[in-house]
Design a protein around this motif. Structure first.
Motif, PDB file in Angstrom:
ATOM      1  N   PHE A  67      46.649  73.369  50.336  1.00  0.00           N
ATOM      2  CA  PHE A  67      45.633  74.180  50.988  1.00  0.00           C
ATOM      3  C   PHE A  67      45.122  75.323  50.112  1.00  0.00           C
ATOM      4  N   PHE A  68      46.000  75.940  49.336  1.00  0.00           N
ATOM      5  CA  PHE A  68      45.630  77.170  48.647  1.00  0.00           C
ATOM      6  C   PHE A  68      45.446  77.049  47.132  1.00  0.00           C
ATOM      7  N   PHE A  69      46.025  76.049  46.513  1.00  0.00           N
ATOM      8  CA  PHE A  69      46.000  76.012  45.049  1.00  0.00           C
ATOM      9  C   PHE A  69      45.334  74.783  44.436  1.00  0.00           C
ATOM     10  N   GLU A  70      45.229  73.710  45.186  1.00  0.00           N
ATOM     11  CA  GLU A  70      44.625  72.505  44.630  1.00  0.00           C
ATOM     12  C   GLU A  70      43.101  72.655  44.581  1.00  0.00           C
ATOM     13  N   PRO A  71      42.477  72.391  43.404  1.00  0.00           N
ATOM     14  CA  PRO A  71      41.012  72.504  43.301  1.00  0.00           C
ATOM     15  C   PRO A  71      40.309  71.594  44.298  1.00  0.00           C
ATOM     16  N   LYS A  72      39.205  72.091  44.817  1.00  0.00           N
ATOM     17  CA  LYS A  72      38.468  71.316  45.823  1.00  0.00           C
ATOM     18  C   LYS A  72      37.014  71.090  45.419  1.00  0.00           C
ATOM     19  N   GLY A  73      36.726  71.332  44.141  1.00  0.00           N
ATOM     20  CA  GLY A  73      35.378  71.071  43.654  1.00  0.00           C
ATOM     21  C   GLY A  73      35.218  69.614  43.250  1.00  0.00           C
ATOM     22  N   TYR A  74      34.139  69.336  42.523  1.00  0.00           N
ATOM     23  CA  TYR A  74      33.892  67.964  42.078  1.00  0.00           C
ATOM     24  C   TYR A  74      34.906  67.581  41.011  1.00  0.00           C
ATOM     25  N   ASP A  75      35.531  66.438  41.185  1.00  0.00           N
ATOM     26  CA  ASP A  75      36.555  65.942  40.264  1.00  0.00           C
ATOM     27  C   ASP A  75      35.872  65.099  39.193  1.00  0.00           C
ATOM     28  N   ARG A 182      58.984  69.201  35.222  1.00  0.00           N
ATOM     29  CA  ARG A 182      58.594  70.083  34.120  1.00  0.00           C
ATOM     30  C   ARG A 182      57.429  71.015  34.465  1.00  0.00           C
ATOM     31  N   SER A 183      56.859  70.833  35.632  1.00  0.00           N
ATOM     32  CA  SER A 183      55.674  71.621  35.991  1.00  0.00           C
ATOM     33  C   SER A 183      55.907  73.134  35.974  1.00  0.00           C
ATOM     34  N   PRO A 184      57.045  73.642  36.494  1.00  0.00           N
ATOM     35  CA  PRO A 184      57.257  75.096  36.412  1.00  0.00           C
ATOM     36  C   PRO A 184      57.275  75.618  34.978  1.00  0.00           C
ATOM     37  N   LEU A 185      57.792  74.837  34.039  1.00  0.00           N
ATOM     38  CA  LEU A 185      57.815  75.248  32.634  1.00  0.00           C
ATOM     39  C   LEU A 185      56.397  75.340  32.085  1.00  0.00           C
ATOM     40  N   TYR A 186      55.560  74.345  32.405  1.00  0.00           N
ATOM     41  CA  TYR A 186      54.169  74.388  31.967  1.00  0.00           C
ATOM     42  C   TYR A 186      53.444  75.563  32.601  1.00  0.00           C
ATOM     43  N   LEU A 187      53.778  75.860  33.842  1.00  0.00           N
ATOM     44  CA  LEU A 187      53.149  76.974  34.545  1.00  0.00           C
ATOM     45  C   LEU A 187      53.512  78.303  33.891  1.00  0.00           C
ATOM     46  N   LEU A 188      54.764  78.434  33.479  1.00  0.00           N
ATOM     47  CA  LEU A 188      55.206  79.655  32.801  1.00  0.00           C
ATOM     48  C   LEU A 188      54.487  79.853  31.466  1.00  0.00           C
ATOM     49  N   LYS A 189      54.024  78.765  30.883  1.00  0.00           N
ATOM     50  CA  LYS A 189      53.271  78.838  29.626  1.00  0.00           C
ATOM     51  C   LYS A 189      51.797  79.158  29.869  1.00  0.00           C
ATOM     52  N   GLY A 190      51.436  79.326  31.138  1.00  0.00           N
ATOM     53  CA  GLY A 190      50.065  79.672  31.475  1.00  0.00           C
ATOM     54  C   GLY A 190      49.162  78.491  31.732  1.00  0.00           C
ATOM     55  N   GLU A 191      49.739  77.307  31.860  1.00  0.00           N
ATOM     56  CA  GLU A 191      48.962  76.094  32.086  1.00  0.00           C
ATOM     57  C   GLU A 191      48.774  75.899  33.585  1.00  0.00           C
ATOM     58  N   LEU A 192      47.585  76.223  34.081  1.00  0.00           N
ATOM     59  CA  LEU A 192      47.329  76.165  35.522  1.00  0.00           C
ATOM     60  C   LEU A 192      46.905  74.787  35.996  1.00  0.00           C
ATOM     61  N   ILE A 193      46.305  74.009  35.090  1.00  0.00           N
ATOM     62  CA  ILE A 193      45.830  72.673  35.441  1.00  0.00           C
ATOM     63  C   ILE A 193      46.489  71.652  34.523  1.00  0.00           C
ATOM     64  N   ASP A 194      46.965  70.567  35.101  1.00  0.00           N
ATOM     65  CA  ASP A 194      47.533  69.469  34.331  1.00  0.00           C
ATOM     66  C   ASP A 194      46.487  69.004  33.311  1.00  0.00           C
ATOM     67  N   PRO A 195      46.824  68.912  32.010  1.00  0.00           N
ATOM     68  CA  PRO A 195      45.849  68.494  30.994  1.00  0.00           C
ATOM     69  C   PRO A 195      45.156  67.174  31.308  1.00  0.00           C
ATOM     70  N   ASP A 196      45.846  66.296  32.023  1.00  0.00           N
ATOM     71  CA  ASP A 196      45.220  65.022  32.421  1.00  0.00           C
ATOM     72  C   ASP A 196      44.023  65.260  33.327  1.00  0.00           C
ATOM     73  N   HIS A 197      44.011  66.459  33.958  1.00  0.00           N
ATOM     74  CA  HIS A 197      42.928  66.783  34.880  1.00  0.00           C
ATOM     75  C   HIS A 197      42.135  68.000  34.403  1.00  0.00           C
ATOM     76  N   ALA A 198      42.301  68.359  33.124  1.00  0.00           N
ATOM     77  CA  ALA A 198      41.709  69.600  32.629  1.00  0.00           C
ATOM     78  C   ALA A 198      40.193  69.610  32.778  1.00  0.00           C
ATOM     79  N   ARG A 199      39.560  68.458  32.618  1.00  0.00           N
ATOM     80  CA  ARG A 199      38.105  68.418  32.712  1.00  0.00           C
ATOM     81  C   ARG A 199      37.612  68.647  34.132  1.00  0.00           C
ATOM     82  N   HIS A 200      38.552  68.642  35.055  1.00  0.00           N
ATOM     83  CA  HIS A 200      38.189  68.923  36.457  1.00  0.00           C
ATOM     84  C   HIS A 200      37.528  70.291  36.569  1.00  0.00           C
ATOM     85  N   HIS A 201      37.924  71.226  35.683  1.00  0.00           N
ATOM     86  CA  HIS A 201      37.392  72.582  35.737  1.00  0.00           C
ATOM     87  C   HIS A 201      36.337  72.820  34.677  1.00  0.00           C
ATOM     88  N   ALA A 202      35.901  71.773  33.987  1.00  0.00           N
ATOM     89  CA  ALA A 202      34.924  71.941  32.926  1.00  0.00           C
ATOM     90  C   ALA A 202      33.589  72.415  33.500  1.00  0.00           C
TER      91      ALA A 202
END
Length: 202
Positions: A67-75, A182-202
């Motif tokens: 509800f609060f963190f998953e992007p809801k724009g165009y994928d 491993r997601s919390p570790l990636y999050l601690l590195k500042g990675e907010l979006i999974d790279p597989d979905h990085a273009r979602h925010h392009a």
């Protein structure tokens, strides 16, 4: 059997690629999965405690991620709008989740109004008794929600789709630990979006 496993694999893959872009959501799913696994064990010892753990920790953390963190724009990765993904969701999309969570949130009122739940429960005489009964009610809500959507899918699509989805939900905690440990570790590195979905925010 091979077809059933393939349908299960596809349901899992669609669930991940469409609805789990956010590392925060993934991390919350890890918390949810671990607490669900604990609830599975506790279920055989104290069903009421399992119901409390499953809803207050597992479900709240899991649904907060959606509800609060998953992007809801165009994928742009999957070339799909949020509305399209909501329409094709096999299980509980956000609209159905609102209904389910509303039933959960309102269920304490039914217990207050009818402490014995129409003769099913022993009325509580103290706070501990109330929370024990609340846990049992929430356990029933969870099982009811699972069975309701399973039967709905069987009627709307076919038995295989409904039963595979039910299997997916019950085994999701195991799969989520494997997928998102491993997601919390990636999050601690500042990675907010999974790279597989990085273009979602392009």
């Amino acid at each position: 059997m091979r077809q059933i496993l393939e349908i299960l694999r596809l349901q899992r893959w669609d669930d991940h690629r469409f609805y789990h872009h956010s590392r925060i959501n993934q991390s919350l799913h890890l918390v949810s999965a671990l607490s669900f696994l604990c609830a599975y064990v506790v279920l055989f010892i104290d069903p009421a405690a399992a119901g409390l753990l499953a809803w207050l920790v597992s479900m709240v953390s899991r649904q907060a991620g959606h509800f609060f963190f998953e992007p809801k724009g165009y994928d742009t990765v999957n070339h799909a709008t949020h509305e399209h993904k909501e329409d094709i969701k096999v299980g509980y999309n956000l609209r159905r989740k609102v209904v389910l969570m509303t039933v959960w949130a309102a269920s304490p009122l039914s217990l207050i109004a009818k402490p014995d739940m129409f003769g099913v429960l022993v009325p509580a005489t103290d706070a501990a008794g109330f929370w024990h009964n609340m846990g049992l009610v929430w356990l029933a809500v969870g099982i009811g929600g699972l069975l309701f959507r399973t039967v709905q899918l069987i009627c709307m699509q076919d038995a295989r789709t409904g039963l595979v989805w039910c299997t997916k939900i019950l085994t999701d905690p195991f799969h989520d630990v494997k997928l998102y440990h491993r997601s919390p570790l990636y999050l601690l590195k500042g990675e907010l979006i999974d790279p597989d979905h990085a273009r979602h925010h392009a």
